[in-house]
Write a protein that holds these residues in place. Structure first.
Motif, PDB file in Angstrom:
ATOM      1  N   THR A 116      54.331 -73.410  72.842  1.00 19.47           N
ATOM      2  CA  THR A 116      53.392 -72.362  73.248  1.00 19.47           C
ATOM      3  C   THR A 116      54.011 -70.965  73.323  1.00 19.47           C
ATOM      4  O   THR A 116      53.421 -70.003  72.802  1.00 19.47           O
ATOM      5  N   PRO A 117      55.184 -70.768  73.955  1.00 22.15           N
ATOM      6  CA  PRO A 117      55.756 -69.414  73.996  1.00 22.15           C
ATOM      7  C   PRO A 117      55.962 -68.817  72.603  1.00 22.15           C
ATOM      8  O   PRO A 117      55.676 -67.634  72.380  1.00 22.15           O
ATOM      9  N   LYS A 118      56.432 -69.639  71.675  1.00 20.82           N
ATOM     10  CA  LYS A 118      56.657 -69.165  70.312  1.00 20.82           C
ATOM     11  C   LYS A 118      55.334 -68.810  69.642  1.00 20.82           C
ATOM     12  O   LYS A 118      55.222 -67.779  68.961  1.00 20.82           O
ATOM     13  N   ARG A 119      54.326 -69.659  69.844  1.00 21.69           N
ATOM     14  CA  ARG A 119      53.011 -69.381  69.263  1.00 21.69           C
ATOM     15  C   ARG A 119      52.419 -68.100  69.848  1.00 21.69           C
ATOM     16  O   ARG A 119      51.833 -67.285  69.133  1.00 21.69           O
ATOM     17  N   GLU A 120      52.563 -67.949  71.160  1.00 23.03           N
ATOM     18  CA  GLU A 120      52.023 -66.760  71.823  1.00 23.03           C
ATOM     19  C   GLU A 120      52.720 -65.492  71.334  1.00 23.03           C
ATOM     20  O   GLU A 120      52.090 -64.444  71.171  1.00 23.03           O
ATOM     21  N   TYR A 121      54.015 -65.608  71.090  1.00 24.59           N
ATOM     22  CA  TYR A 121      54.778 -64.445  70.615  1.00 24.59           C
ATOM     23  C   TYR A 121      54.232 -63.947  69.277  1.00 24.59           C
ATOM     24  O   TYR A 121      53.933 -62.753  69.117  1.00 24.59           O
ATOM     25  N   PHE A 122      54.090 -64.850  68.330  1.00 25.80           N
ATOM     26  CA  PHE A 122      53.611 -64.437  67.007  1.00 25.80           C
ATOM     27  C   PHE A 122      52.130 -64.049  67.041  1.00 25.80           C
ATOM     28  O   PHE A 122      51.680 -63.206  66.258  1.00 25.80           O
ATOM     29  N   LYS A 123      51.399 -64.635  67.957  1.00 25.77           N
ATOM     30  CA  LYS A 123      50.001 -64.261  68.142  1.00 25.77           C
ATOM     31  C   LYS A 123      49.902 -62.824  68.658  1.00 25.77           C
ATOM     32  O   LYS A 123      49.057 -62.035  68.200  1.00 25.77           O
ATOM     33  N   VAL A 124      50.784 -62.474  69.598  1.00 26.48           N
ATOM     34  CA  VAL A 124      50.808 -61.120  70.160  1.00 26.48           C
ATOM     35  C   VAL A 124      51.220 -60.102  69.099  1.00 26.48           C
ATOM     36  O   VAL A 124      50.625 -59.021  68.985  1.00 26.48           O
ATOM     37  N   ILE A 125      52.242 -60.439  68.328  1.00 28.39           N
ATOM     38  CA  ILE A 125      52.707 -59.531  67.272  1.00 28.39           C
ATOM     39  C   ILE A 125      51.580 -59.229  66.281  1.00 28.39           C
ATOM     40  O   ILE A 125      51.368 -58.079  65.875  1.00 28.39           O
ATOM     41  N   LYS A 126      50.854 -60.266  65.905  1.00 31.69           N
ATOM     42  CA  LYS A 126      49.746 -60.086  64.968  1.00 31.69           C
ATOM     43  C   LYS A 126      48.655 -59.208  65.573  1.00 31.69           C
ATOM     44  O   LYS A 126      48.103 -58.320  64.902  1.00 31.69           O
ATOM     45  N   ALA A 127      48.363 -59.459  66.851  1.00 33.02           N
ATOM     46  CA  ALA A 127      47.328 -58.673  67.527  1.00 33.02           C
ATOM     47  C   ALA A 127      47.732 -57.200  67.616  1.00 33.02           C
ATOM     48  O   ALA A 127      46.920 -56.300  67.360  1.00 33.02           O
ATOM     49  N   LEU A 128      48.986 -56.946  67.961  1.00 32.19           N
ATOM     50  CA  LEU A 128      49.465 -55.565  68.071  1.00 32.19           C
ATOM     51  C   LEU A 128      49.450 -54.857  66.723  1.00 32.19           C
ATOM     52  O   LEU A 128      49.109 -53.670  66.632  1.00 32.19           O
ATOM     53  N   SER A 129      49.825 -55.586  65.684  1.00 28.66           N
ATOM     54  CA  SER A 129      49.840 -54.980  64.344  1.00 28.66           C
ATOM     55  C   SER A 129      48.437 -54.641  63.863  1.00 28.66           C
ATOM     56  O   SER A 129      48.251 -53.753  63.022  1.00 28.66           O
ATOM     57  N   ASN A 130      47.446 -55.357  64.420  1.00 32.39           N
ATOM     58  CA  ASN A 130      46.046 -55.093  64.058  1.00 32.39           C
ATOM     59  C   ASN A 130      45.389 -54.081  64.990  1.00 32.39           C
ATOM     60  O   ASN A 130      44.184 -53.828  64.897  1.00 32.39           O
ATOM     61  N   GLY A 131      46.197 -53.539  65.910  1.00 30.52           N
ATOM     62  CA  GLY A 131      45.675 -52.532  66.820  1.00 30.52           C
ATOM     63  C   GLY A 131      44.842 -53.085  67.955  1.00 30.52           C
ATOM     64  O   GLY A 131      44.088 -52.347  68.607  1.00 30.52           O
ATOM     65  N   GLU A 132      44.974 -54.376  68.220  1.00 28.76           N
ATOM     66  CA  GLU A 132      44.195 -54.998  69.292  1.00 28.76           C
ATOM     67  C   GLU A 132      44.881 -54.807  70.642  1.00 28.76           C
ATOM     68  O   GLU A 132      46.093 -54.597  70.721  1.00 28.76           O
ATOM     69  N   VAL A 133      44.091 -54.915  71.704  1.00 31.19           N
ATOM     70  CA  VAL A 133      44.622 -54.784  73.061  1.00 31.19           C
ATOM     71  C   VAL A 133      45.223 -56.123  73.494  1.00 31.19           C
ATOM     72  O   VAL A 133      44.598 -57.172  73.334  1.00 31.19           O
ATOM     73  N   VAL A 134      46.432 -56.089  74.027  1.00 32.85           N
ATOM     74  CA  VAL A 134      47.114 -57.303  74.484  1.00 32.85           C
ATOM     75  C   VAL A 134      47.369 -57.196  75.981  1.00 32.85           C
ATOM     76  O   VAL A 134      48.008 -56.252  76.449  1.00 32.85           O
ATOM     77  N   ASP A 135      46.852 -58.166  76.713  1.00 36.84           N
ATOM     78  CA  ASP A 135      47.041 -58.225  78.165  1.00 36.84           C
ATOM     79  C   ASP A 135      48.259 -59.097  78.459  1.00 36.84           C
ATOM     80  O   ASP A 135      48.220 -60.318  78.262  1.00 36.84           O
ATOM     81  N   CYS A 136      49.335 -58.495  78.932  1.00 31.49           N
ATOM     82  CA  CYS A 136      50.583 -59.222  79.190  1.00 31.49           C
ATOM     83  C   CYS A 136      50.387 -60.323  80.227  1.00 31.49           C
ATOM     84  O   CYS A 136      50.937 -61.414  80.093  1.00 31.49           O
ATOM     85  N   GLU A 137      49.610 -60.040  81.252  1.00 34.44           N
ATOM     86  CA  GLU A 137      49.377 -61.035  82.301  1.00 34.44           C
ATOM     87  C   GLU A 137      48.652 -62.260  81.748  1.00 34.44           C
ATOM     88  O   GLU A 137      48.947 -63.394  82.138  1.00 34.44           O
ATOM     89  N   GLU A 138      47.724 -62.023  80.842  1.00 33.86           N
ATOM     90  CA  GLU A 138      46.984 -63.131  80.233  1.00 33.86           C
ATOM     91  C   GLU A 138      47.906 -63.980  79.357  1.00 33.86           C
ATOM     92  O   GLU A 138      47.828 -65.211  79.352  1.00 33.86           O
ATOM     93  N   VAL A 139      48.799 -63.315  78.626  1.00 35.40           N
ATOM     94  CA  VAL A 139      49.760 -64.024  77.777  1.00 35.40           C
ATOM     95  C   VAL A 139      50.682 -64.885  78.631  1.00 35.40           C
ATOM     96  O   VAL A 139      50.924 -66.060  78.334  1.00 35.40           O
ATOM     97  N   GLU A 140      51.183 -64.301  79.718  1.00 34.53           N
ATOM     98  CA  GLU A 140      52.075 -65.044  80.615  1.00 34.53           C
ATOM     99  C   GLU A 140      51.344 -66.221  81.247  1.00 34.53           C
ATOM    100  O   GLU A 140      51.910 -67.314  81.403  1.00 34.53           O
ATOM    101  N   LYS A 141      50.098 -66.010  81.585  1.00 33.98           N
ATOM    102  CA  LYS A 141      49.289 -67.081  82.173  1.00 33.98           C
ATOM    103  C   LYS A 141      49.167 -68.252  81.203  1.00 33.98           C
ATOM    104  O   LYS A 141      49.276 -69.419  81.600  1.00 33.98           O
TER     105      LYS A 141
END
Length: 282
Positions: A116-141
Protein backbone atom coordinates in the motif's frame (compact mmCIF):
# COMPACT_ATOMS: atom_id res chain seq x y z
CA UNK A 1 21.79 -44.19 -6.30
CA UNK A 2 18.53 -42.98 -7.87
CA UNK A 3 15.38 -43.05 -5.78
CA UNK A 4 13.80 -45.75 -7.91
CA UNK A 5 16.82 -48.03 -7.39
CA UNK A 6 16.78 -47.48 -3.64
CA UNK A 7 13.05 -48.15 -3.37
CA UNK A 8 13.27 -51.21 -5.61
CA UNK A 9 15.96 -52.68 -3.37
CA UNK A 10 13.92 -51.85 -0.29
CA UNK A 11 10.84 -53.51 -1.74
CA UNK A 12 12.61 -56.64 -2.98
CA UNK A 13 14.63 -57.49 0.12
CA UNK A 14 13.22 -59.48 3.03
CA UNK A 15 16.18 -58.65 5.23
CA UNK A 16 14.96 -56.19 7.87
CA UNK A 17 18.50 -54.98 8.57
CA UNK A 18 18.98 -54.17 4.91
CA UNK A 19 15.62 -52.39 4.82
CA UNK A 20 16.64 -50.35 7.84
CA UNK A 21 19.98 -49.47 6.23
CA UNK A 22 18.34 -48.36 2.98
CA UNK A 23 15.79 -46.30 4.85
CA UNK A 24 18.51 -44.69 6.97
CA UNK A 25 20.52 -43.90 3.84
CA UNK A 26 17.51 -42.07 2.44
CA UNK A 27 16.65 -40.11 5.61
CA UNK A 28 20.28 -39.16 6.23
CA UNK A 29 20.55 -37.68 2.75
CA UNK A 30 17.17 -36.01 3.08
CA UNK A 31 17.88 -34.17 6.33
CA UNK A 32 21.49 -33.40 5.43
CA UNK A 33 20.42 -31.79 2.16
CA UNK A 34 21.92 -28.35 1.66
CA UNK A 35 18.42 -27.12 0.83
CA UNK A 36 17.45 -26.75 4.46
CA UNK A 37 14.59 -24.68 5.86
CA UNK A 38 15.72 -21.07 5.49
CA UNK A 39 13.99 -17.76 6.09
CA UNK A 40 15.14 -14.36 4.98
CA UNK A 41 13.94 -10.78 4.86
CA UNK A 42 12.50 -9.09 1.81
CA UNK A 43 11.43 -5.49 1.38
CA UNK A 44 8.93 -3.41 -0.53
CA UNK A 45 10.98 -0.30 -1.26
CA UNK A 46 10.80 2.83 -3.37
CA UNK A 47 12.90 5.96 -3.72
CA UNK A 48 11.23 9.16 -2.61
CA UNK A 49 11.64 11.93 -5.17
CA UNK A 50 11.27 15.37 -3.61
CA UNK A 51 10.88 16.88 -7.06
CA UNK A 52 8.05 14.50 -8.01
CA UNK A 53 6.34 15.40 -4.74
CA UNK A 54 6.67 19.10 -5.64
CA UNK A 55 8.89 19.57 -2.58
CA UNK A 56 5.89 19.24 -0.27
CA UNK A 57 7.60 18.55 3.04
CA UNK A 58 4.67 16.75 4.67
CA UNK A 59 4.50 14.26 1.77
CA UNK A 60 8.27 13.80 1.71
CA UNK A 61 8.35 12.99 5.43
CA UNK A 62 5.35 10.68 5.12
CA UNK A 63 6.78 8.54 2.33
CA UNK A 64 10.28 8.49 3.82
CA UNK A 65 8.64 6.91 6.86
CA UNK A 66 7.08 4.09 4.83
CA UNK A 67 9.48 3.61 1.89
CA UNK A 68 10.88 0.33 3.25
CA UNK A 69 8.39 -2.30 4.40
CA UNK A 70 9.96 -5.51 5.70
CA UNK A 71 8.51 -9.02 5.59
CA UNK A 72 9.83 -12.56 5.97
CA UNK A 73 9.77 -15.33 3.38
CA UNK A 74 10.81 -18.96 3.22
CA UNK A 75 13.31 -20.02 0.56
CA UNK A 76 11.22 -22.24 -1.70
CA UNK A 77 12.31 -21.72 -5.30
CA UNK A 78 15.63 -22.61 -6.89
CA UNK A 79 16.70 -21.80 -10.43
CA UNK A 80 19.00 -24.76 -10.90
CA UNK A 81 17.96 -28.38 -11.27
CA UNK A 82 17.96 -30.26 -7.96
CA UNK A 83 18.63 -33.88 -7.11
CA UNK A 84 15.48 -35.94 -6.70
CA UNK A 85 15.77 -36.15 -2.93
CA UNK A 86 16.26 -32.37 -2.70
CA UNK A 87 12.87 -31.77 -4.32
CA UNK A 88 11.30 -33.77 -1.51
CA UNK A 89 13.27 -31.77 1.06
CA UNK A 90 12.10 -28.47 -0.42
CA UNK A 91 8.52 -29.74 -0.28
CA UNK A 92 8.97 -30.61 3.39
CA UNK A 93 10.36 -27.13 4.06
CA UNK A 94 7.35 -25.54 2.41
CA UNK A 95 4.95 -27.76 4.33
CA UNK A 96 6.56 -26.81 7.63
CA UNK A 97 6.43 -23.14 6.73
CA UNK A 98 2.79 -23.33 5.67
CA UNK A 99 1.46 -25.34 8.61
CA UNK A 100 3.79 -24.42 11.47
CA UNK A 101 6.19 -21.50 11.11
CA UNK A 102 4.71 -18.25 12.41
CA UNK A 103 6.87 -15.94 10.29
CA UNK A 104 5.95 -17.06 6.77
CA UNK A 105 3.12 -18.19 4.50
CA UNK A 106 0.36 -15.84 5.55
CA UNK A 107 -2.83 -15.14 3.64
CA UNK A 108 -1.98 -13.46 0.33
CA UNK A 109 -4.04 -10.44 1.39
CA UNK A 110 -1.32 -9.67 3.96
CA UNK A 111 1.33 -9.31 1.28
CA UNK A 112 -0.99 -7.26 -0.92
CA UNK A 113 -1.66 -4.81 1.91
CA UNK A 114 2.06 -4.35 2.56
CA UNK A 115 2.45 -2.80 -0.89
CA UNK A 116 0.00 0.00 0.00
CA UNK A 117 2.65 2.67 0.82
CA UNK A 118 4.33 2.07 -2.54
CA UNK A 119 1.01 2.17 -4.38
CA UNK A 120 0.00 5.35 -2.57
CA UNK A 121 3.32 6.98 -3.44
CA UNK A 122 2.95 6.45 -7.17
CA UNK A 123 -0.72 7.35 -6.98
CA UNK A 124 0.20 10.68 -5.34
CA UNK A 125 2.92 11.39 -7.91
CA UNK A 126 0.45 10.82 -10.73
CA UNK A 127 -2.15 13.03 -9.08
CA UNK A 128 0.35 15.85 -8.54
CA UNK A 129 1.60 15.64 -12.11
CA UNK A 130 -2.00 16.01 -13.27
CA UNK A 131 -2.48 19.09 -11.12
CA UNK A 132 -4.86 17.38 -8.71
CA UNK A 133 -5.20 18.26 -5.03
CA UNK A 134 -3.56 15.74 -2.68
CA UNK A 135 -4.57 15.57 0.98
CA UNK A 136 -1.56 14.31 2.96
CA UNK A 137 -3.70 13.32 5.94
CA UNK A 138 -5.94 11.22 3.72
CA UNK A 139 -2.93 9.49 2.16
CA UNK A 140 -1.48 8.72 5.60
CA UNK A 141 -4.85 7.44 6.74
CA UNK A 142 -4.94 5.00 3.81
CA UNK A 143 -1.44 3.73 4.58
CA UNK A 144 -1.96 3.34 8.33
CA UNK A 145 -5.31 1.63 7.78
CA UNK A 146 -3.83 -0.85 5.28
CA UNK A 147 -0.85 -1.72 7.49
CA UNK A 148 -3.14 -2.16 10.50
CA UNK A 149 -5.34 -4.46 8.44
CA UNK A 150 -2.22 -6.36 7.36
CA UNK A 151 -1.39 -7.07 11.01
CA UNK A 152 -4.90 -8.38 11.59
CA UNK A 153 -4.62 -10.67 8.57
CA UNK A 154 -1.20 -11.81 9.80
CA UNK A 155 -2.53 -12.71 13.25
CA UNK A 156 -5.45 -14.60 11.72
CA UNK A 157 -2.98 -16.61 9.63
CA UNK A 158 -0.81 -17.32 12.67
CA UNK A 159 -3.85 -18.51 14.62
CA UNK A 160 -4.38 -21.22 12.00
CA UNK A 161 -0.89 -22.66 12.49
CA UNK A 162 -0.10 -25.64 14.68
CA UNK A 163 2.64 -25.87 17.32
CA UNK A 164 5.47 -28.21 16.37
CA UNK A 165 9.24 -27.85 16.76
CA UNK A 166 11.34 -28.67 13.73
CA UNK A 167 13.01 -31.59 15.54
CA UNK A 168 9.58 -33.03 16.36
CA UNK A 169 8.56 -32.40 12.75
CA UNK A 170 11.54 -34.43 11.51
CA UNK A 171 10.64 -37.32 13.79
CA UNK A 172 7.03 -37.20 12.61
CA UNK A 173 8.04 -37.06 8.96
CA UNK A 174 10.37 -40.03 9.40
CA UNK A 175 7.44 -42.09 10.66
CA UNK A 176 5.46 -41.11 7.57
CA UNK A 177 8.40 -41.84 5.29
CA UNK A 178 8.55 -45.37 6.64
CA UNK A 179 4.91 -45.85 5.66
CA UNK A 180 5.62 -44.36 2.24
CA UNK A 181 8.50 -46.79 1.72
CA UNK A 182 6.35 -49.75 2.72
CA UNK A 183 3.41 -48.67 0.55
CA UNK A 184 5.47 -47.84 -2.53
CA UNK A 185 4.47 -49.42 -5.83
CA UNK A 186 6.75 -49.18 -8.87
CA UNK A 187 5.31 -47.62 -12.02
CA UNK A 188 4.76 -50.93 -13.81
CA UNK A 189 2.99 -52.41 -10.78
CA UNK A 190 0.79 -49.34 -10.42
CA UNK A 191 -0.13 -49.56 -14.11
CA UNK A 192 -1.12 -53.20 -13.79
CA UNK A 193 -3.38 -52.53 -10.81
CA UNK A 194 -4.99 -49.27 -11.93
CA UNK A 195 -4.72 -49.32 -15.70
CA UNK A 196 -2.83 -46.04 -15.68
CA UNK A 197 -0.54 -45.31 -18.61
CA UNK A 198 2.47 -43.05 -18.34
CA UNK A 199 2.55 -40.34 -20.93
CA UNK A 200 6.00 -38.84 -21.00
CA UNK A 201 5.83 -35.36 -22.48
CA UNK A 202 8.95 -33.81 -20.95
CA UNK A 203 12.49 -34.64 -21.99
CA UNK A 204 14.54 -36.16 -19.21
CA UNK A 205 11.54 -37.65 -17.39
CA UNK A 206 12.45 -40.65 -15.25
CA UNK A 207 10.76 -42.87 -12.71
CA UNK A 208 12.18 -40.56 -10.05
CA UNK A 209 9.67 -37.92 -11.18
CA UNK A 210 6.87 -40.35 -10.42
CA UNK A 211 8.46 -41.11 -7.04
CA UNK A 212 8.88 -37.43 -6.13
CA UNK A 213 5.21 -36.82 -6.85
CA UNK A 214 4.24 -39.90 -4.83
CA UNK A 215 6.33 -38.78 -1.84
CA UNK A 216 5.14 -35.17 -1.90
CA UNK A 217 1.46 -36.03 -2.25
CA UNK A 218 1.67 -38.64 0.49
CA UNK A 219 3.50 -36.31 2.87
CA UNK A 220 1.01 -33.52 2.20
CA UNK A 221 -1.86 -35.87 3.02
CA UNK A 222 -0.25 -37.18 6.19
CA UNK A 223 0.53 -33.69 7.45
CA UNK A 224 -2.95 -32.43 6.59
CA UNK A 225 -4.43 -35.27 8.65
CA UNK A 226 -1.98 -34.61 11.50
CA UNK A 227 -2.84 -30.90 11.58
CA UNK A 228 -6.56 -31.71 11.57
CA UNK A 229 -6.14 -34.15 14.46
CA UNK A 230 -4.05 -31.65 16.43
CA UNK A 231 -6.84 -29.11 16.09
CA UNK A 232 -9.33 -31.64 17.41
CA UNK A 233 -11.32 -32.09 14.20
CA UNK A 234 -12.63 -35.20 12.51
CA UNK A 235 -12.29 -35.93 8.81
CA UNK A 236 -15.97 -35.30 8.09
CA UNK A 237 -16.11 -32.00 10.02
CA UNK A 238 -16.79 -28.83 8.07
CA UNK A 239 -14.07 -26.37 9.05
CA UNK A 240 -14.37 -22.58 8.86
CA UNK A 241 -12.31 -19.65 10.13
CA UNK A 242 -13.44 -17.51 13.03
CA UNK A 243 -14.33 -14.15 11.50
CA UNK A 244 -12.73 -12.33 14.42
CA UNK A 245 -9.40 -14.04 15.13
CA UNK A 246 -9.01 -16.45 12.20
CA UNK A 247 -8.80 -19.61 14.31
CA UNK A 248 -10.15 -22.73 12.65
CA UNK A 249 -13.43 -23.97 14.10
CA UNK A 250 -16.01 -26.64 13.39
CA UNK A 251 -19.16 -25.28 11.80
CA UNK A 252 -22.14 -26.51 13.80
CA UNK A 253 -24.89 -24.32 12.36
CA UNK A 254 -25.47 -21.74 9.64
CA UNK A 255 -25.06 -18.76 11.98
CA UNK A 256 -21.82 -20.05 13.48
CA UNK A 257 -19.20 -17.34 12.78
CA UNK A 258 -16.92 -17.14 15.81
CA UNK A 259 -14.81 -19.37 18.01
CA UNK A 260 -15.99 -19.72 21.63
CA UNK A 261 -13.57 -17.14 23.17
CA UNK A 262 -14.40 -14.52 20.52
CA UNK A 263 -18.13 -15.22 20.75
CA UNK A 264 -17.95 -14.77 24.52
CA UNK A 265 -16.11 -11.44 24.21
CA UNK A 266 -18.55 -10.20 21.57
CA UNK A 267 -21.55 -11.12 23.73
CA UNK A 268 -20.03 -9.32 26.72
CA UNK A 269 -19.47 -6.17 24.64
CA UNK A 270 -23.01 -6.35 23.30
CA UNK A 271 -24.38 -6.70 26.83
CA UNK A 272 -22.38 -3.68 28.01
CA UNK A 273 -23.58 -1.61 25.04
CA UNK A 274 -27.20 -2.62 25.62
CA UNK A 275 -26.97 -1.66 29.29
CA UNK A 276 -25.52 1.73 28.39
CA UNK A 277 -28.24 2.28 25.80
CA UNK A 278 -31.01 1.30 28.19
CA UNK A 279 -29.54 3.54 30.88
CA UNK A 280 -29.57 6.51 28.50
CA UNK A 281 -33.22 5.88 27.61
CA UNK A 282 -34.34 6.03 31.23
Amino acid sequence: MFLNQLLEEYKETDDEKEKLQLFKEFTDRLWKSKYSFKKYKKYHTFNVSETALLHRQELIELFNKYNEIEYTVCKSFYNKRLDSIDYIRVHLNNTYGYLVDKDVYFNKEYYRLLITPKREYFKVIKALSNGEVVDCEEVEKNIVSALSEAEIVKMKSINKKISLTFSAYKKLINSYLERIFNNYKPVHEYEQEHGWEMRIVVDGWSEDNYIIKYFCRSLTGYMRDYARDQRGFKKKDKIISCEKCGSLIKKNRNVHKYCSPCAKRINILKTIENRKRNKCLK
